[in-house]
Design a protein around this motif. Sequence first.
Motif, short mmCIF file in Angstrom:
data_model
loop_
_atom_site.label_atom_id
_atom_site.label_comp_id
_atom_site.label_asym_id
_atom_site.label_seq_id
_atom_site.Cartn_x
_atom_site.Cartn_y
_atom_site.Cartn_z
N SER B 125 -31.48 3.95 49.07
CA SER B 125 -31.59 4.65 47.79
C SER B 125 -32.29 3.72 46.80
CB SER B 125 -30.21 4.98 47.22
OG SER B 125 -29.41 5.63 48.18
N VAL B 126 -33.35 4.23 46.17
CA VAL B 126 -34.01 3.48 45.09
C VAL B 126 -33.72 4.23 43.80
CG1 VAL B 126 -36.23 2.68 44.17
CG2 VAL B 126 -35.86 2.71 46.65
N THR B 127 -32.91 3.64 42.92
CA THR B 127 -32.55 4.31 41.66
C THR B 127 -32.72 3.33 40.50
OG1 THR B 127 -30.23 3.69 41.99
CG2 THR B 127 -30.91 5.87 42.79
N PRO B 128 -32.76 3.83 39.26
CA PRO B 128 -33.06 2.93 38.14
C PRO B 128 -32.10 1.76 38.01
CG PRO B 128 -33.29 5.22 37.44
CD PRO B 128 -32.76 5.25 38.84
N PHE B 129 -30.78 2.03 38.21
CA PHE B 129 -29.81 0.97 37.96
C PHE B 129 -28.87 0.71 39.13
CE2 PHE B 129 -31.14 2.73 33.90
CZ PHE B 129 -31.48 1.57 33.21
N GLY B 130 -29.13 1.33 40.28
CA GLY B 130 -28.27 1.12 41.43
C GLY B 130 -27.17 2.17 41.49
N GLY B 131 -26.44 2.19 42.59
CA GLY B 131 -25.52 3.28 42.89
C GLY B 131 -24.14 3.17 42.27
N ASP B 132 -23.78 2.03 41.69
CA ASP B 132 -22.49 1.93 41.03
C ASP B 132 -22.65 1.23 39.68
OD1 ASP B 132 -23.07 -0.59 41.96
OD2 ASP B 132 -21.06 -1.05 42.63
N ALA B 136 -24.97 3.77 36.30
CA ALA B 136 -25.44 4.35 37.56
C ALA B 136 -26.06 5.74 37.36
CB ALA B 136 -24.30 4.43 38.57
N GLY B 137 -25.57 6.49 36.37
CA GLY B 137 -26.12 7.83 36.16
C GLY B 137 -27.28 7.87 35.17
N TYR B 138 -27.64 6.72 34.62
CA TYR B 138 -28.72 6.71 33.62
C TYR B 138 -30.07 7.01 34.27
CZ TYR B 138 -25.97 4.65 29.76
OH TYR B 138 -25.08 4.42 28.75
N ARG B 139 -30.93 7.63 33.46
CA ARG B 139 -32.28 7.94 33.94
C ARG B 139 -33.26 6.89 33.43
NH1 ARG B 139 -33.07 14.41 32.98
NH2 ARG B 139 -30.99 15.05 33.68
N GLY B 140 -34.35 6.76 34.14
CA GLY B 140 -35.38 5.85 33.64
C GLY B 140 -36.51 5.69 34.62
N GLY B 141 -37.71 5.69 34.11
CA GLY B 141 -38.88 5.36 34.91
C GLY B 141 -39.32 3.94 34.59
N ASP B 142 -40.59 3.68 34.78
CA ASP B 142 -41.10 2.31 34.63
C ASP B 142 -40.79 1.72 33.26
OD1 ASP B 142 -42.91 0.04 35.53
OD2 ASP B 142 -43.96 0.71 33.74
N LEU B 143 -41.08 2.45 32.17
CA LEU B 143 -40.94 1.86 30.84
C LEU B 143 -39.49 1.47 30.54
CD1 LEU B 143 -42.37 1.19 28.12
CD2 LEU B 143 -41.67 3.47 27.34
N VAL B 144 -38.55 2.37 30.86
CA VAL B 144 -37.14 2.10 30.60
C VAL B 144 -36.67 0.89 31.43
CG1 VAL B 144 -34.81 3.04 30.99
CG2 VAL B 144 -36.56 4.42 29.84
N VAL B 145 -37.14 0.81 32.66
CA VAL B 145 -36.70 -0.28 33.53
C VAL B 145 -37.31 -1.62 33.08
CG1 VAL B 145 -36.90 -1.21 35.87
CG2 VAL B 145 -36.22 1.17 35.52
N VAL B 146 -38.58 -1.59 32.69
CA VAL B 146 -39.22 -2.83 32.23
C VAL B 146 -38.52 -3.34 30.96
CG1 VAL B 146 -41.37 -3.75 31.28
CG2 VAL B 146 -41.43 -2.39 33.34
N ALA B 147 -38.04 -2.39 30.14
CA ALA B 147 -37.28 -2.77 28.95
C ALA B 147 -35.91 -3.34 29.34
CB ALA B 147 -37.10 -1.56 28.03
N MET B 148 -35.17 -2.61 30.15
CA MET B 148 -33.80 -3.02 30.51
C MET B 148 -33.79 -4.25 31.41
SD MET B 148 -31.38 -1.25 29.12
CE MET B 148 -29.94 -1.13 30.19
N GLY B 149 -34.89 -4.50 32.10
CA GLY B 149 -34.97 -5.65 33.00
C GLY B 149 -35.40 -6.93 32.33
N GLY B 150 -35.68 -6.89 31.03
CA GLY B 150 -35.91 -8.13 30.28
C GLY B 150 -37.35 -8.56 30.12
N ASN B 151 -38.28 -7.91 30.83
CA ASN B 151 -39.67 -8.39 30.74
C ASN B 151 -40.33 -7.96 29.43
OD1 ASN B 151 -42.67 -8.54 31.19
ND2 ASN B 151 -41.96 -9.46 33.09
N ALA B 152 -40.10 -6.71 29.01
CA ALA B 152 -40.81 -6.19 27.84
C ALA B 152 -40.54 -7.03 26.59
CB ALA B 152 -40.41 -4.73 27.59
N ALA B 153 -39.30 -7.50 26.43
CA ALA B 153 -38.95 -8.24 25.21
C ALA B 153 -39.87 -9.43 25.00
CB ALA B 153 -37.50 -8.72 25.30
N MET B 154 -40.42 -9.96 26.08
CA MET B 154 -41.23 -11.18 25.99
C MET B 154 -42.71 -10.91 26.22
SD MET B 154 -38.53 -13.82 27.69
CE MET B 154 -38.01 -12.81 29.05
#
Lengths: 393, 407
Positions: B125-132, B136-154
């Motif tokens: 399963s490939v999901t935005p935040f993993g299965g648990d 886990a139920g949040y939605r997100g494509g590339d932009l949301v993930v790049v933000a939540m993953g810490g890269n965008a801030a920098m």
Amino acid sequence: MILAGVKVLELGAGAAGPVATKVLAEHGARVVRIESAGRPDFLRTLFLRQNEHGLDGSPMYVLLNPNKECVSLNLKKPEAVDLVKRLVEWADVVCENFAPGVMGRFGLDAALLREIKPQLIVASGCLFGQTGPQRSYPGFGGQGSAIAGFNHLTGWPDREPHGPYATITDSLSPRYVAVAILAALLHRRRTGEGSTIDLSQIESGVYSLSELVVRWSAAGDSVGRAGNSSETCAPHGVYPCAGDDRWIAIAVEDDEQWSALVGEMRSPELADLDRFAERAAVDTRLSAWTAEQEPHALMARLQGAGVPAGVVQNTRDLLDDPQLAQRGHWVPLRHHPLGEMPFERAGFRLSESAGGLERPGPNLGEHNRAVLGGILGLSDAEIDRLIADEVVS
Amino acid sequence: MLGALDGVRVIEVGDESGALAGKILGDLGADVIKVEPPGGDLRARRAPFLGGARDPERSLPWLALHTSKRGVTLDLESERGRELFARLAAQADVVLETEGRAAFEARGIGFERLREEHAGLVWCSVTPFGGDGPYAGYRGGDLVVVAMGGNAAMTGDPDRPPVRCALPTAFYHAGPEAVIGILMALLGREEGGRGQHVDVSLQECQLQTLLSQPGQFAVHQRLSKRTGGKLGRTREIWPTRDGWVTFGLRGGPARIPNLLATVQYMDECGMAPDWLREMDWSSYDPNALEEGDLGRLEGAFAAFFAARTMRELYEEALKRRILLAPCNDAREIVEHPQLRERELFVTLEYPELGAAIEHPDFFAKMEPRPIHVSRRAPHIGEHNAEVLGALGLGTQELEGLAREGVL
């Protein structure tokens, strides 16, 4: 652990090399790094001026090499090269990321190693690959990211390119090295055959950017910097929140999400707007609405309404992120002499073979006796002699 | 030519976040069957389109990301479609999906149910935040993930919002990462016979772009911020006559020889001022320089680069071993002599579209089982008869299913 019994010998330096085998070590492979004090891995030297621990004081090195062992050998000495060849006979996989030709100068090129042990898997992962007119170009990840196209694609259309933070080919290319090694291991289990892998960090970046190549080749469409805009989503951007340098990403993929967002904003008059044609106006209204709100609370509210949204998390947020905590992403391990640091798990979990991180990256030569004695069977006296002769150094 | 994964069968179903993983497996020789809803996946078959007009058969991102796959259509919301999916999975080694396990369990075709009959099945399963976890139920494509993953801030300029790459780097990291998990599960299966679940979090994959920066922060307590074209204190991106190059004024033993070589090059062109030629580089540390001295130093290099083209600078950099590289666009990448020499690109024929298109052919050169693009991306339902026929469905049955909208 799922890779228990898999033996990896690693040579090279920097980030791209060790990241490739980090995920193997996390899942049970025994990874032995060959380094030297005379020509240390430059990752070990990054913080030399800022710490009193010398080559053992680089947090980046320590964080990117957990679960591995380190033996220090002076490869200018033929006896050291012979020891490497004996370790090659022990190994299933040799993974290296020196510039092309360096392994050959040590007398350890891939063809020769495969002669020593035909079922060996040899993976090389330098910037430009082992062949071609520019193979000796002496770049790092910063150059690789630019050449592969990532810089040109990142930033604002009216300004200079940036490249995503850090060096993206250093995080991307090692994943492909690991893929190739694992595919070769699977192939070997079935056929007994070894493999030779010649990976270029730049080429694996371009492969990832297949969309860029195809759009250019098919239609002369040169994708460029686009800020945060999207061809298929609107609104799609990063909007200000309350606080210093706080932001939220919002990406509306369809009309249902748009009406949910408009509902949260209590701005029903926006619902009938052409959200693609009126992007700028929508962004202005949205920014005014987000600017007074706390980012994590706003994310929870929008996600609750079914709108894709995510906080632009800074480093502190990441370390406090409840999702990452629940996933066990951070693994605190104590390193001597640097102290406790949060180490990172891979991007996936296996349901029945958890894997894990147990030891921080090794200090230089920390496992000389464990490797030379434990794997090669040398006696303490022989190892002492090798140290005295500066073969081990 | 056989690939390393010859004989491995993969069922891929879902959005673009899993498409690269499927492509990698296919280019490695696996038989990848992409399952789309009847009428095609109109979100993945996105713009731009060959020729311009909206036509899901002409989606260029689709053509790029679905090489080396066969394609079938199945309506997973219908009883018959789900039954056929279960039969396909029963003959597969791997199911790769992007909705999460629960969505398939709700349809009665979840991992636990299918593995009762097929213990070796690997489910990814490939999901935005993993299965648990709470997101886990949040939605997100590339932009949301790049933000939540810490890269965008920098990433970006300090005077503007954080920014992302125009193409989805979150999916690019998750693609090979998912394949790593899948291949490990396949290796594990060789031993004990049982498959397992590979739970990929796009966010955790994205964190890896930071190359351990958060862990370093725990030691140094230095928060990195957006610095535009700079890295730390010094400029990394420099305008030239026709574009930009990267070049660092950072110090350290690995870099100082290239700074000396650059000054030599400038001197030969009559553009190295006396103070620069006489500068002592042995103790050079840009972090120790006064603001004015750093400005003067950067000014001399900037004037030199601005008077030259990207290609000219890069050709000299190759000769002189200078750490300078062009910020290439698509044309420059496709024409790059090193990539050409290594035959990175393969031309695929699309006679039905009247096109011949170049694709990157491999991510590594591997012997004896090479990685390469084995076929173009499938049309909507192109392999329905072939794939479902192999399950024992006859022509009439297939026609009936098509009429009912299952295919």
